[in-house]
Design a protein around this motif. Structure first.
Motif, PDB file in Angstrom:
ATOM      1  N   THR A   3      58.444  46.526  65.516  1.00  0.00           N
ATOM      2  CA  THR A   3      57.346  45.656  65.103  1.00  0.00           C
ATOM      3  C   THR A   3      56.364  45.537  66.250  1.00  0.00           C
ATOM      4  O   THR A   3      56.769  45.340  67.395  1.00  0.00           O
ATOM      5  N   THR A  28      56.253  48.347  61.714  1.00  0.00           N
ATOM      6  CA  THR A  28      55.493  47.259  61.091  1.00  0.00           C
ATOM      7  C   THR A  28      54.488  46.755  62.121  1.00  0.00           C
ATOM      8  O   THR A  28      54.848  46.514  63.268  1.00  0.00           O
ATOM      9  N   SER A 111      47.546  39.943  52.271  1.00  0.00           N
ATOM     10  CA  SER A 111      48.644  40.911  52.430  1.00  0.00           C
ATOM     11  C   SER A 111      48.608  41.963  51.330  1.00  0.00           C
ATOM     12  O   SER A 111      48.769  43.158  51.586  1.00  0.00           O
ATOM     13  N   PRO A 125      53.020  53.475  58.330  1.00  0.00           N
ATOM     14  CA  PRO A 125      53.416  52.169  58.872  1.00  0.00           C
ATOM     15  C   PRO A 125      52.995  51.046  57.929  1.00  0.00           C
ATOM     16  O   PRO A 125      52.033  51.192  57.173  1.00  0.00           O
ATOM     17  N   ARG A 126      53.732  49.946  58.014  1.00  0.00           N
ATOM     18  CA  ARG A 126      53.382  48.769  57.201  1.00  0.00           C
ATOM     19  C   ARG A 126      52.455  47.877  58.023  1.00  0.00           C
ATOM     20  O   ARG A 126      52.811  47.492  59.141  1.00  0.00           O
ATOM     21  N   LEU A 128      50.662  44.281  58.301  1.00  0.00           N
ATOM     22  CA  LEU A 128      50.685  42.917  57.780  1.00  0.00           C
ATOM     23  C   LEU A 128      49.627  42.087  58.486  1.00  0.00           C
ATOM     24  O   LEU A 128      49.576  42.080  59.721  1.00  0.00           O
ATOM     25  N   GLY A 177      56.927  38.444  55.466  1.00  0.00           N
ATOM     26  CA  GLY A 177      57.467  39.573  56.215  1.00  0.00           C
ATOM     27  C   GLY A 177      57.220  39.527  57.711  1.00  0.00           C
ATOM     28  O   GLY A 177      57.895  40.224  58.473  1.00  0.00           O
ATOM     29  N   ALA A 181      60.037  40.485  60.297  1.00  0.00           N
ATOM     30  CA  ALA A 181      59.823  41.756  61.011  1.00  0.00           C
ATOM     31  C   ALA A 181      60.063  41.583  62.511  1.00  0.00           C
ATOM     32  O   ALA A 181      60.551  42.495  63.180  1.00  0.00           O
TER      33      ALA A 181
END
Ligand code: GDP
Ligand code: CA
Length: 307
Positions: A3, A28, A111, A125-126, A128, A177, A181
């Protein structure tokens, strides 16, 4: 799982390296939204977009913001109507803000809108946003307060900074999240971003700082300050007035509570003892990301620093 806490350009450069050395699907990125604002009826999220465009390889390398090959016909056309056009929005970039604003109008969270946009860019990649609630960085100057972009872009960082406030942060909750994360990651990275106005707002969201403190042993930062100067941007104009030494040592002091290890530039090796003295382990590396190869090596060195 990795993260990363991120602002805009400095973070994006680093993340471009990170995804070369780890599986991008395991990353993340928690992104600052304190710079977000409304322009011409559109909701603009500069740091989310800088990270998105850079990870997609579509960023404008010359300006450092926006898209490569961008044109500005729409923003120039707006001058006819007397609109304020000091915040330059490119024609292609506007499509992102149109889609985001439409989604938000239809009731999506930031989001959800971000997930739609990053999927369209094919990002693994995520990303947020730090919060789905509005948090606005406000810069106190003589005679009043400015929105972050008013101080940064319109006023060119010239008015001396008297204070910084993250309006709404007290009532904001971390986006879904975000806290998980941080708690679940093997390693948490603090990207080389502006400590005051990029990392600061993320820390101000309820629960984020506590989660980082709980994971301190696994949190590693990269100093955005090299040889007593930011590589780019106004970090010095914010850190100085707020009593933060403009150096990697100042960054270490700011992060010490939640960050066990700080990667500093090899040229700052003489500062290692001062950083260790505040309880942060200092590791030297080449941190000036002149190209993607250096960024990848820096990402590898940063992960190794807490291995
Ligand atoms: P912004 O929201 O676009 O200003 O982006 P960030 O806060 O993520 O990035 C700004 C910070 O990135 C500045 O403080 C810069 O000093 C730092 N930065 C930019 N490029 C580099 C680099 O190559 N190496 C390091 N160590 N820091 C960098
Ligand atoms: Ca920013």
């Amino acid at each position: 799982m990795i993260t990363a806490l991120a602002g805009g350009v400095g973070a994006a450069r680093f993340l471009r390296g990170l995804v070369q050395v780890v599986d991008p699907a395991e990353v993340t990125v928690v992104v600052n939204t304190g710079d977000d604002d409304w322009f011409h009826g559109l909701y603009v999220c500069p740091d989310l977009d800088s990270v998105t465009y850079t990870l997609a390889g579509a960023q404008n390398a010359e300006t450092g913001w926006g898209l490569a090959g961008e044109t500005f016909a729409t923003i120039d056309a707006l001058t006819r109507y007397g609109a304020d056009t000091w915040f330059r929005l490119g024609d292609r970039d506007l499509a992102t803000h149109l889609v985001r604003t439409q989604l938000l109008r239809e009731g999506a969270t930031l989001s959800e809108a971000t997930a739609r946009i990053t999927a369209a860019w094919g990002l693994a990649p995520r990303l947020l946003p730090m919060s789905d609630d509005r948090v606005a960085t406000r810069i106190a100057v003589a005679g009043g307060e400015l929105a972050m972009q008013e101080w940064f872009v319109r006023e060119q960082c010239e008015p001396p900074v008297l204070g910084v406030r993250f309006d709404g942060a007290g009532a904001a909750t971390a986006a879904p999240g975000v806290v998980d994360a941080i708690l679940a990651a093997e390693t948490v990275l603090i990207c080389p971003s502006n400590p005051v106005i990029s990392i600061g707002p993320i820390l101000a969201v309820a629960g984020v700082r506590d989660a980082l403190v709980a994971r301190r042993d696994r949190v590693v930062g990269v100093s955005p300050i090299i040889a007593g100067r930011p590589v780019k941007g106004p970090a010095d104009r914010l850190m100085g007035p707020l009593g933060i030494d403009v150096s990697c040592v100042g960054v270490a002091r700011e992060y010490a509570e939640f960050c066990s290890t700080l990667v500093i530039d090899a040229g700052d090796a003489s500062r290692v003892a001062e950083i260790e003295a505040v309880g942060v382990h200092a590791v030297t590396a080449e941190t000036l990301m002149t190209d993607a190869r250096v960024a990848a090596a820096l990402a590898r060195d940063t992960l190794a620093a807490v291995a």
